[in-house]
Design a protein around this motif. Structure first.
Motif, short mmCIF file in Angstrom:
data_model
loop_
_atom_site.label_atom_id
_atom_site.label_comp_id
_atom_site.label_asym_id
_atom_site.label_seq_id
_atom_site.Cartn_x
_atom_site.Cartn_y
_atom_site.Cartn_z
N MET A 240 15.60 39.29 45.14
CA MET A 240 15.67 39.45 46.60
C MET A 240 14.25 39.40 47.18
N ASN A 241 14.00 38.47 48.14
CA ASN A 241 12.68 38.38 48.74
C ASN A 241 12.53 39.35 49.91
N VAL A 242 11.35 39.37 50.52
CA VAL A 242 11.06 40.33 51.58
C VAL A 242 11.97 40.12 52.79
N ARG A 243 12.17 38.86 53.17
CA ARG A 243 13.04 38.59 54.33
C ARG A 243 14.44 39.15 54.11
N GLU A 244 14.98 38.96 52.94
CA GLU A 244 16.32 39.47 52.65
C GLU A 244 16.36 40.99 52.69
N LYS A 245 15.28 41.63 52.26
CA LYS A 245 15.21 43.09 52.35
C LYS A 245 15.21 43.55 53.81
N ILE A 246 14.47 42.82 54.65
CA ILE A 246 14.44 43.15 56.08
C ILE A 246 15.81 42.96 56.70
N GLN A 247 16.49 41.88 56.31
CA GLN A 247 17.82 41.62 56.84
C GLN A 247 18.81 42.69 56.40
N ASN A 248 18.69 43.16 55.17
CA ASN A 248 19.53 44.26 54.70
C ASN A 248 19.24 45.53 55.48
N PHE A 249 17.95 45.75 55.79
CA PHE A 249 17.57 46.93 56.57
C PHE A 249 18.17 46.85 57.97
N GLU A 250 18.21 45.64 58.54
CA GLU A 250 18.84 45.46 59.85
C GLU A 250 20.31 45.89 59.79
N SER A 251 20.99 45.51 58.74
CA SER A 251 22.43 45.83 58.63
C SER A 251 22.66 47.32 58.51
N LEU A 252 21.66 48.06 58.04
CA LEU A 252 21.79 49.50 57.88
C LEU A 252 21.37 50.28 59.12
N THR A 253 20.52 49.70 59.96
CA THR A 253 19.90 50.46 61.05
C THR A 253 20.30 50.02 62.45
N LEU A 254 20.74 48.78 62.62
CA LEU A 254 21.06 48.29 63.96
C LEU A 254 22.54 48.54 64.28
N ILE A 255 22.82 48.66 65.57
CA ILE A 255 24.22 48.81 65.98
C ILE A 255 24.94 47.49 65.78
N LYS A 256 26.26 47.55 65.71
CA LYS A 256 27.04 46.34 65.40
C LYS A 256 26.92 45.28 66.48
N GLU A 257 26.57 45.69 67.72
CA GLU A 257 26.44 44.73 68.83
C GLU A 257 25.08 44.04 68.86
N ILE B 248 9.21 35.74 53.79
CA ILE B 248 8.80 37.07 54.23
C ILE B 248 9.37 37.42 55.60
N ARG B 249 9.30 36.49 56.52
CA ARG B 249 9.67 36.79 57.90
C ARG B 249 11.10 36.34 58.23
N THR B 250 11.78 37.13 59.04
CA THR B 250 13.06 36.69 59.57
C THR B 250 12.80 35.62 60.62
#
Length: 341
Positions: free
Chosen positions: A1-18, A37-39
């Protein structure tokens, strides 16, 4: 898993569904490989910051033309303040701060020199009119990067296009774009009051008392009221299943009244009329000169003039100029030079 994918996973855990999740972006007009690295929204932000148009904002007027004081806002500092306000709101709601930042940093790239005076000149010049939000989109899709554009995501372009005014938000495809639209007004109303008082053109006592009762008497108080109200009202709506974000009716009405007050007394008032007319004169002379001498423009604008019409090429060139460059060019073209024998 690269850095971008980690950030995207973090988004799924912290952002609201909307929220706008970067992994679900509509994408770019020209498809690109994902960055390790970057989204996509982080990449958009970086492209905007590194653009020539962004750097020119430091010498474009916010409200006060050619002010030499270090503490007056420019179009660049305004942009940074919009980003600050918008990211605070986004964090309070649970939205994608990277998307918010990209939209906020790019929203005014199409603004003309000398603030809205320049926009008025080009609006009269072009048959179809001129609007800085549309020009901002033109900058990022066509004019930047030697005519290649920045190839930004659709979400960022949509947010930039629809940031102007206080009207309908129905054309904005992300909540993040709506946040930037409101944050733009919060930021400029607040800091333009501050600059107007600094310039001696407005006193605290002149601001209607009913508005002061709502927002308070200082810059910090005004922003705190606006930001906190937007977050609370938006969270209340979202928690009750209503996908709408914005200000409460009371605060929204007060902000509209404050905006009307500033337009009447500062933006369009008699106080700055002389300076506004000087700025318009400079721009009109430059427009006339380059209409008559189009080959003096840089190659990209000569090409636009050939392919899209002379007025479009001249308008794009003039729209991109900073205040300082406009004045320097005006002096070079029109002011006699002293010759000593």
């Amino acid at each position: 898993m690269n850095v971008r994918e980690k950030i995207q996973n973090f988004e799924s855990l912290t952002l609201i569904k909307e929220a706008a999740f970067s992994k679900n972006s509509i994408g770019r007009k020209i498809r690109e490989e994902d960055d390790d690295i970057r989204t996509c929204y982080m990449l958009d932000r970086d492209r905007i910051i590194q653009s020539k148009s962004f750097r020119r904002l430091k010498h474009k007027t916010q409200v006060y033309i050619k002010t030499f004081g270090d503490h007056y806002r420019t179009r660049l500092t305004h942009t940074l303040e919009v980003s600050q306000v918008a990211r605070n709101i986004g964090a309070g709601i649970g939205l994608n701060e990277n998307l918010i930042e990209a939209i906020a940093l790019g929203h005014d790239l199409g603004h003309v020199a000398f603030a809205h005076n320049g926009e008025e000149v080009l609006n009269e010049y072009l048959e179809d009119g001129f609007r800085h939000n549309e020009q901002s989109v033109r900058v990022v899709t066509k004019l930047e990067n030697n005519g290649q554009g920045l190839n930004l995501t659709e979400e960022v372009i949509n947010g930039i296009l629809n940031h102007s005014g206080l009207g309908s938000v129905k054309d904005i495809i992300t909540l993040e774009g709506i946040v930037v639209k409101f944050s733009d007004k919060m930021a400029y109303l607040n800091h333009d009051i501050d600059d107007s008082i600094r310039a001696g053109l407005l006193s605290k006592e002149e601001i209607p008392r009913e508005i002061v009762k709502v927002f308070g008497d200082t810059s910090n108080e005004r922003l705190n009221v606006l930001i906190k109200d937007f977050i609370k009202k938006s969270n209340d709506n979202l928690n009750n299943g209503v996908k709408e974000i914005g200000l409460s009716p009371e605060i929204s009405e007060a902000m509209t009244e404050l905006r009307q007050f500033m337009f009447k007394n500062i933006y369009l008032g008699d106080t700055l009329k002389v300076e506004r007319n000087k700025a318009k004169f400079v721009l009109n002379q430059l427009i006339k000169h380059f209409e008559e001498n189009p080959y003096e423009m840089p190659d990209i604008y000569v090409s636009i003039a050939k392919n899209e019409g002379l007025k479009r090429g001249v308008a794009d060139y003039v729209a991109g100029m900073s205040d300082d460059y406009c004045l320097s060019l005006f002096n070079k073209i029109f002011i006699p030079k002293f010759v000593i024998d």
